[in-house]
Design a protein around this motif. Structure first.
Motif, PDB file in Angstrom:
ATOM      1  N   SER A  48     -23.346 -56.661  53.594  1.00  0.00           N
ATOM      2  CA  SER A  48     -22.535 -55.631  52.959  1.00  0.00           C
ATOM      3  C   SER A  48     -22.431 -55.872  51.460  1.00  0.00           C
ATOM      4  CB  SER A  48     -21.125 -55.649  53.568  1.00  0.00           C
ATOM      5  OG  SER A  48     -20.392 -56.767  53.092  1.00  0.00           O
ATOM      6  N   ARG A  49     -21.596 -55.090  50.829  1.00  0.00           N
ATOM      7  CA  ARG A  49     -21.289 -55.260  49.410  1.00  0.00           C
ATOM      8  C   ARG A  49     -20.767 -56.657  49.116  1.00  0.00           C
ATOM      9  NH1 ARG A  49     -17.480 -53.583  52.397  1.00  0.00           N
ATOM     10  NH2 ARG A  49     -15.288 -54.099  51.981  1.00  0.00           N
ATOM     11  N   ARG A  50     -20.217 -57.348  50.129  1.00  0.00           N
ATOM     12  CA  ARG A  50     -19.648 -58.690  49.922  1.00  0.00           C
ATOM     13  C   ARG A  50     -20.714 -59.703  49.495  1.00  0.00           C
ATOM     14  NH1 ARG A  50     -14.545 -58.272  52.262  1.00  0.00           N
ATOM     15  NH2 ARG A  50     -14.401 -56.684  53.909  1.00  0.00           N
ATOM     16  N   TRP A  51     -21.972 -59.404  49.765  1.00  0.00           N
ATOM     17  CA  TRP A  51     -23.096 -60.231  49.300  1.00  0.00           C
ATOM     18  C   TRP A  51     -22.922 -60.587  47.822  1.00  0.00           C
ATOM     19  CZ3 TRP A  51     -28.085 -61.540  51.427  1.00  0.00           C
ATOM     20  CH2 TRP A  51     -29.134 -61.711  50.524  1.00  0.00           C
ATOM     21  N   TRP A  52     -22.386 -59.625  47.063  1.00  0.00           N
ATOM     22  CA  TRP A  52     -22.295 -59.783  45.617  1.00  0.00           C
ATOM     23  C   TRP A  52     -20.977 -60.386  45.151  1.00  0.00           C
ATOM     24  CZ3 TRP A  52     -26.591 -59.452  42.976  1.00  0.00           C
ATOM     25  CH2 TRP A  52     -27.646 -58.667  43.470  1.00  0.00           C
ATOM     26  N   ASP A  53     -20.030 -60.616  46.041  1.00  0.00           N
ATOM     27  CA  ASP A  53     -18.705 -61.078  45.621  1.00  0.00           C
ATOM     28  C   ASP A  53     -18.741 -62.319  44.736  1.00  0.00           C
ATOM     29  OD1 ASP A  53     -17.558 -58.965  46.935  1.00  0.00           O
ATOM     30  OD2 ASP A  53     -16.570 -60.158  48.490  1.00  0.00           O
ATOM     31  N   PRO A  54     -19.576 -63.325  45.036  1.00  0.00           N
ATOM     32  CA  PRO A  54     -19.536 -64.541  44.207  1.00  0.00           C
ATOM     33  C   PRO A  54     -19.995 -64.350  42.765  1.00  0.00           C
ATOM     34  CG  PRO A  54     -20.527 -65.006  46.355  1.00  0.00           C
ATOM     35  CD  PRO A  54     -20.456 -63.515  46.221  1.00  0.00           C
ATOM     36  N   VAL A  55     -20.775 -63.303  42.502  1.00  0.00           N
ATOM     37  CA  VAL A  55     -21.339 -63.152  41.153  1.00  0.00           C
ATOM     38  C   VAL A  55     -21.026 -61.800  40.511  1.00  0.00           C
ATOM     39  CG1 VAL A  55     -23.222 -64.737  41.711  1.00  0.00           C
ATOM     40  CG2 VAL A  55     -23.591 -62.280  41.971  1.00  0.00           C
ATOM     41  N   ARG A  56     -20.428 -60.903  41.238  1.00  0.00           N
ATOM     42  CA  ARG A  56     -20.187 -59.552  40.710  1.00  0.00           C
ATOM     43  C   ARG A  56     -19.410 -59.588  39.394  1.00  0.00           C
ATOM     44  NH1 ARG A  56     -16.482 -57.258  44.345  1.00  0.00           N
ATOM     45  NH2 ARG A  56     -14.922 -57.735  42.751  1.00  0.00           N
ATOM     46  N   GLY A  57     -18.449 -60.490  39.308  1.00  0.00           N
ATOM     47  CA  GLY A  57     -17.639 -60.582  38.104  1.00  0.00           C
ATOM     48  C   GLY A  57     -18.426 -60.938  36.857  1.00  0.00           C
ATOM     49  N   ASP A  58     -19.590 -61.538  37.025  1.00  0.00           N
ATOM     50  CA  ASP A  58     -20.418 -61.889  35.868  1.00  0.00           C
ATOM     51  C   ASP A  58     -20.894 -60.647  35.121  1.00  0.00           C
ATOM     52  OD1 ASP A  58     -20.112 -64.482  36.715  1.00  0.00           O
ATOM     53  OD2 ASP A  58     -22.120 -64.648  37.579  1.00  0.00           O
ATOM     54  N   PHE A  59     -20.894 -59.501  35.799  1.00  0.00           N
ATOM     55  CA  PHE A  59     -21.430 -58.277  35.209  1.00  0.00           C
ATOM     56  C   PHE A  59     -20.351 -57.259  34.836  1.00  0.00           C
ATOM     57  CE2 PHE A  59     -24.526 -60.066  38.184  1.00  0.00           C
ATOM     58  CZ  PHE A  59     -25.603 -60.267  37.331  1.00  0.00           C
ATOM     59  N   GLU A  60     -19.133 -57.496  35.264  1.00  0.00           N
ATOM     60  CA  GLU A  60     -18.091 -56.481  35.108  1.00  0.00           C
ATOM     61  C   GLU A  60     -17.613 -56.316  33.672  1.00  0.00           C
ATOM     62  OE1 GLU A  60     -15.024 -57.330  37.929  1.00  0.00           O
ATOM     63  OE2 GLU A  60     -16.315 -56.926  39.656  1.00  0.00           O
ATOM     64  N   GLY A  61     -17.850 -57.317  32.822  1.00  0.00           N
ATOM     65  CA  GLY A  61     -17.447 -57.160  31.437  1.00  0.00           C
ATOM     66  C   GLY A  61     -18.331 -56.197  30.670  1.00  0.00           C
ATOM     67  N   ALA A  62     -19.563 -56.027  31.134  1.00  0.00           N
ATOM     68  CA  ALA A  62     -20.529 -55.190  30.420  1.00  0.00           C
ATOM     69  C   ALA A  62     -20.781 -53.848  31.091  1.00  0.00           C
ATOM     70  CB  ALA A  62     -21.858 -55.935  30.279  1.00  0.00           C
ATOM     71  N   PHE A  63     -20.527 -53.758  32.412  1.00  0.00           N
ATOM     72  CA  PHE A  63     -20.917 -52.578  33.178  1.00  0.00           C
ATOM     73  C   PHE A  63     -19.809 -52.126  34.127  1.00  0.00           C
ATOM     74  CE2 PHE A  63     -24.771 -55.229  32.612  1.00  0.00           C
ATOM     75  CZ  PHE A  63     -25.506 -54.374  31.793  1.00  0.00           C
ATOM     76  N   ARG A  64     -19.868 -50.851  34.461  1.00  0.00           N
ATOM     77  CA  ARG A  64     -19.175 -50.384  35.665  1.00  0.00           C
ATOM     78  C   ARG A  64     -20.089 -50.752  36.828  1.00  0.00           C
ATOM     79  NH1 ARG A  64     -18.814 -44.976  36.328  1.00  0.00           N
ATOM     80  NH2 ARG A  64     -20.242 -44.585  34.624  1.00  0.00           N
ATOM     81  N   VAL A  65     -19.665 -51.653  37.652  1.00  0.00           N
ATOM     82  CA  VAL A  65     -20.516 -52.211  38.705  1.00  0.00           C
ATOM     83  C   VAL A  65     -20.244 -51.485  40.015  1.00  0.00           C
ATOM     84  CG1 VAL A  65     -21.125 -54.274  39.997  1.00  0.00           C
ATOM     85  CG2 VAL A  65     -20.569 -54.452  37.567  1.00  0.00           C
ATOM     86  N   ILE A  66     -21.309 -50.948  40.608  1.00  0.00           N
ATOM     87  CA  ILE A  66     -21.214 -50.223  41.866  1.00  0.00           C
ATOM     88  C   ILE A  66     -21.837 -51.069  42.964  1.00  0.00           C
ATOM     89  CG2 ILE A  66     -21.833 -48.106  43.105  1.00  0.00           C
ATOM     90  CD1 ILE A  66     -22.217 -46.816  40.291  1.00  0.00           C
ATOM     91  N   THR A  67     -21.070 -51.305  44.024  1.00  0.00           N
ATOM     92  CA  THR A  67     -21.602 -51.979  45.207  1.00  0.00           C
ATOM     93  C   THR A  67     -21.431 -51.043  46.394  1.00  0.00           C
ATOM     94  OG1 THR A  67     -19.480 -53.078  45.600  1.00  0.00           O
ATOM     95  CG2 THR A  67     -21.138 -54.296  44.348  1.00  0.00           C
ATOM     96  N   MET A  68     -22.250 -51.241  47.421  1.00  0.00           N
ATOM     97  CA  MET A  68     -22.229 -50.318  48.551  1.00  0.00           C
ATOM     98  C   MET A  68     -22.527 -51.053  49.845  1.00  0.00           C
ATOM     99  SD  MET A  68     -25.912 -48.359  47.980  1.00  0.00           S
ATOM    100  CE  MET A  68     -25.955 -47.656  49.641  1.00  0.00           C
ATOM    101  N   ASP A  69     -22.083 -50.463  50.932  1.00  0.00           N
ATOM    102  CA  ASP A  69     -22.463 -50.920  52.266  1.00  0.00           C
ATOM    103  C   ASP A  69     -23.622 -50.062  52.749  1.00  0.00           C
ATOM    104  OD1 ASP A  69     -20.397 -52.741  52.240  1.00  0.00           O
ATOM    105  OD2 ASP A  69     -19.073 -51.585  53.540  1.00  0.00           O
TER     106      ASP A  69
END
Length: 277
Positions: A48-69
């Motif tokens: 699921s989208r949780r795949w990205w939980d450990p690193v998603r925050g690395d991109f949130e300062g620069a982008f609106r980050v979209i994750t999906m199931d």
């Protein structure tokens, strides 16, 4: 909860994170939200989208980050039909971009998500700005296949043994010893058997070899140098097949390079997506 709807009516759960987040009811792509550029993150097989939980925050300062199931996973609908394919998952991703009001996004897909991202860039070039393909494969007869030993380790009848094998394919022993979990990359809990089967087939049947030269988005191919789950030999195959693609192998990293070596991988990807490198 925000849902997109695929062409066949399947409801697809997604989330938007980062600066100036777009509200769930903001409308379609014709009312594109002003603000930071968008980054769509696409997870691996049966995850699921949780795949990205450990690193998603690395991109949130620069982008609106979209994750999906993916369809079949997490909060998304779970049809038991023939609608599962990497090319179909790419069409699902477009439905998510539409629902989020995003005309054009950077796309970062890893493992099966990288297979999906290939089709997204081929079939919907106007929707993809920059493309990152991580620990993935072109599929088909041209791809480098995993060894028979790796395949046997994942086909055991003992579920605990399969879990151990999968973790060892994802991470180095040193990292596992220091990180007891939870692990977000070894499958979404509670996924129905029919979905696991259909995801596995979708990934196995992927073959974008003939279409890869049509990709026009600037592309970065990233792979862990010690990945034997999806052999690292696939990375140069992709990079040579996609016009102008850059290639980066991360020494000592296995399949989940983006998590274990986030200190290297996240700055690398950020630099590429922002045009800094």
């Amino acid at each position: 909860m925000p849902y997109a709807h695929a062409a066949d009516g399947v409801a697809l759960y997604y989330e938007v994170h980062g600066p100036d987040e777009r509200p769930p009811d903001a409308g379609g792509p014709e009312s594109e939200h002003a603000g930071p550029p968008a980054l769509l993150l696409i997870a691996g097989q049966s995850n699921s989208r949780r795949w990205w939980d450990p690193v998603r925050g690395d991109f949130e300062g620069a982008f609106r980050v979209i994750t999906m199931d993916h369809r079949g996973i997490g909060h998304s609908d779970k049809p038991d039909d023939d609608s599962y394919s990497t090319r179909g998952f790419a069409a699902d991703a477009v439905a998510v971009l539409d629902a989020a009001g995003v005309r054009r996004a950077h796309v970062y897909g890893t493992s099966m998500g990288g297979r999906v991202a290939q089709w997204l860039a081929v079939d919907h070039p106007a929707r993809v700005d920059r493309l990152v393909l991580g620990c993935t494969s072109p599929g088909g007869p041209h791809a480098a296949e995993r060894s028979a030993g790796v395949t046997r380790s994942l086909a055991q009848h003992d579920a605990a043994a399969v879990r151990r094998a999968l973790l060892e394919l994802m991470y180095t022993p040193e990292w596992l010893a220091a990180h007891p979990g939870p692990y977000r990359t070894i499958g979404e809990r509670g996924t129905p058997p029919h979905v696991l089967r259909r995801h596995r087939l979708a990934s196995h049947r992927h073959d974008a070899w003939d279409a890869l030269p049509a990709i026009t988005a600037p592309t970065l191919v990233v792979h862990g140098e010690d990945d034997v789950f999806n052999p690292a030999a696939n990375a140069p195959l992709l990079a040579h097949r996609i016009p102008g693609a850059a290639l980066q192998l991360i020494p000592g990293a296995r399949h989940a390079y983006f998590e274990e070596r986030r200190d290297v991988a996240s700055p690398l990807v950020l630099g590429f997506l922002t045009g800094a490198t």
